[in-house]
Design a protein around this motif. Sequence first.
Motif, mmCIF file in Angstrom:
data_model
loop_
_atom_site.group_PDB
_atom_site.id
_atom_site.type_symbol
_atom_site.label_atom_id
_atom_site.label_comp_id
_atom_site.label_asym_id
_atom_site.label_seq_id
_atom_site.Cartn_x
_atom_site.Cartn_y
_atom_site.Cartn_z
ATOM 1 N N ILE A 83 0.743 -1.167 -0.026
ATOM 2 C CA ILE A 83 0.125 0.043 0.026
ATOM 3 C C ILE A 83 0.922 1.329 0.183
ATOM 4 C CG2 ILE A 83 -1.697 1.342 1.276
ATOM 5 C CD1 ILE A 83 -2.423 -1.639 2.540
ATOM 6 N N ARG A 84 0.858 1.940 -1.110
ATOM 7 C CA ARG A 84 1.351 3.203 -1.237
ATOM 8 C C ARG A 84 2.937 3.415 -0.789
ATOM 9 N NH1 ARG A 84 -0.519 7.113 2.289
ATOM 10 N NH2 ARG A 84 -1.882 5.728 3.342
ATOM 11 N N GLY A 85 3.814 2.066 -0.983
ATOM 12 C CA GLY A 85 5.213 1.954 -0.874
ATOM 13 C C GLY A 85 5.500 1.582 0.541
ATOM 14 N N LYS A 86 4.433 1.530 1.331
ATOM 15 C CA LYS A 86 4.852 1.150 2.700
ATOM 16 C C LYS A 86 5.077 -0.363 2.776
ATOM 17 C CE LYS A 86 1.659 4.731 4.206
ATOM 18 N NZ LYS A 86 2.376 5.452 4.781
ATOM 19 N N ARG A 87 5.590 -0.706 4.081
ATOM 20 C CA ARG A 87 5.816 -2.163 4.099
ATOM 21 C C ARG A 87 4.659 -2.965 4.867
ATOM 22 N NH1 ARG A 87 10.940 -3.629 3.785
ATOM 23 N NH2 ARG A 87 12.566 -2.215 3.201
ATOM 24 N N ILE A 88 3.396 -2.528 4.313
ATOM 25 C CA ILE A 88 2.330 -3.329 4.482
ATOM 26 C C ILE A 88 1.811 -3.822 3.383
ATOM 27 C CG2 ILE A 88 -0.037 -2.890 5.573
ATOM 28 C CD1 ILE A 88 0.925 -0.293 6.778
ATOM 29 N N THR A 89 1.546 -5.168 3.120
ATOM 30 C CA THR A 89 1.265 -5.872 1.965
ATOM 31 C C THR A 89 -0.294 -5.852 1.877
ATOM 32 O OG1 THR A 89 1.165 -7.998 2.914
ATOM 33 C CG2 THR A 89 3.259 -7.132 1.873
ATOM 34 N N VAL A 90 -0.737 -5.950 0.454
ATOM 35 C CA VAL A 90 -2.114 -6.412 0.305
ATOM 36 C C VAL A 90 -2.588 -7.529 0.986
ATOM 37 C CG1 VAL A 90 -3.949 -6.522 -1.673
ATOM 38 C CG2 VAL A 90 -2.203 -4.723 -1.669
ATOM 39 N N GLN A 91 -1.586 -8.388 0.969
ATOM 40 C CA GLN A 91 -2.100 -9.760 1.600
ATOM 41 C C GLN A 91 -2.349 -9.618 2.920
ATOM 42 O OE1 GLN A 91 1.055 -12.843 0.912
ATOM 43 N NE2 GLN A 91 0.156 -14.311 2.163
ATOM 44 N N THR A 92 -1.610 -8.865 3.595
ATOM 45 C CA THR A 92 -1.811 -8.834 5.054
ATOM 46 C C THR A 92 -3.150 -8.276 5.400
ATOM 47 O OG1 THR A 92 0.636 -8.228 5.375
ATOM 48 C CG2 THR A 92 -1.134 -7.752 7.186
ATOM 49 N N ILE A 93 -3.474 -7.155 4.686
ATOM 50 C CA ILE A 93 -4.945 -6.379 5.037
ATOM 51 C C ILE A 93 -5.923 -7.572 4.452
ATOM 52 C CG2 ILE A 93 -6.435 -4.587 4.313
ATOM 53 C CD1 ILE A 93 -3.803 -3.968 5.979
ATOM 54 N N LEU A 94 -5.704 -8.110 3.535
ATOM 55 C CA LEU A 94 -6.993 -8.933 3.167
ATOM 56 C C LEU A 94 -6.908 -10.412 4.259
ATOM 57 C CD1 LEU A 94 -6.313 -9.437 -0.818
ATOM 58 C CD2 LEU A 94 -7.916 -8.010 0.367
ATOM 59 N N GLU A 95 -5.617 -10.741 4.618
ATOM 60 C CA GLU A 95 -5.655 -11.800 5.549
ATOM 61 C C GLU A 95 -6.429 -11.261 6.928
ATOM 62 O OE1 GLU A 95 -1.658 -13.039 6.216
ATOM 63 O OE2 GLU A 95 -1.964 -14.278 4.624
ATOM 64 N N PHE A 96 -6.219 -9.969 7.359
ATOM 65 C CA PHE A 96 -7.020 -9.447 8.448
ATOM 66 C C PHE A 96 -8.486 -9.563 8.304
ATOM 67 C CE2 PHE A 96 -3.200 -7.354 9.971
ATOM 68 C CZ PHE A 96 -3.081 -7.888 11.376
ATOM 69 N N LEU A 97 -8.968 -8.953 7.099
ATOM 70 C CA LEU A 97 -10.212 -8.844 6.605
ATOM 71 C C LEU A 97 -10.992 -10.389 6.702
ATOM 72 C CD1 LEU A 97 -10.274 -6.162 3.742
ATOM 73 C CD2 LEU A 97 -11.356 -6.059 6.011
ATOM 74 N N GLY A 98 -10.223 -11.436 6.195
ATOM 75 C CA GLY A 98 -10.778 -12.786 6.070
ATOM 76 C C GLY A 98 -11.029 -13.135 7.657
ATOM 77 N N ALA A 99 -10.173 -12.785 8.306
ATOM 78 C CA ALA A 99 -10.058 -13.404 9.815
ATOM 79 C C ALA A 99 -11.133 -12.676 10.698
ATOM 80 C CB ALA A 99 -8.612 -13.178 10.647
ATOM 81 N N GLY A 100 -11.930 -11.742 10.052
ATOM 82 C CA GLY A 100 -13.217 -11.086 10.743
ATOM 83 C C GLY A 100 -12.985 -9.875 11.238
#
Length: 77
Positions: free
Chosen positions: A21-38
């Motif tokens: 996300i915007r060149g930060k060290r936060i991956t799209v995968q990480t955010i999607l995993e959080f959303l998937g975990a509820g």
Amino acid sequence: MEYIADRITIDEKLCNGKPTIRGKRITVQTILEFLGAGETKEEILNQYPSLVLEDIDACIKFASDLMNRNFTIKTVA
């Protein structure tokens, strides 16, 4: 660094080239995993204060765009 999907970036030197996300060290995968975990968007924003709601929405749209592609499963010997 290459911008795709407006807020999603890919840089081979950052997070092993995974979409971030915007060149930060936060991956799209990480955010999607959080959303998937509820987790809610608000909970994610509390954990990552450098993000905004539009960043999370961009992750969801990015994943949705990937699912719009055709995939072929091949048998590997």
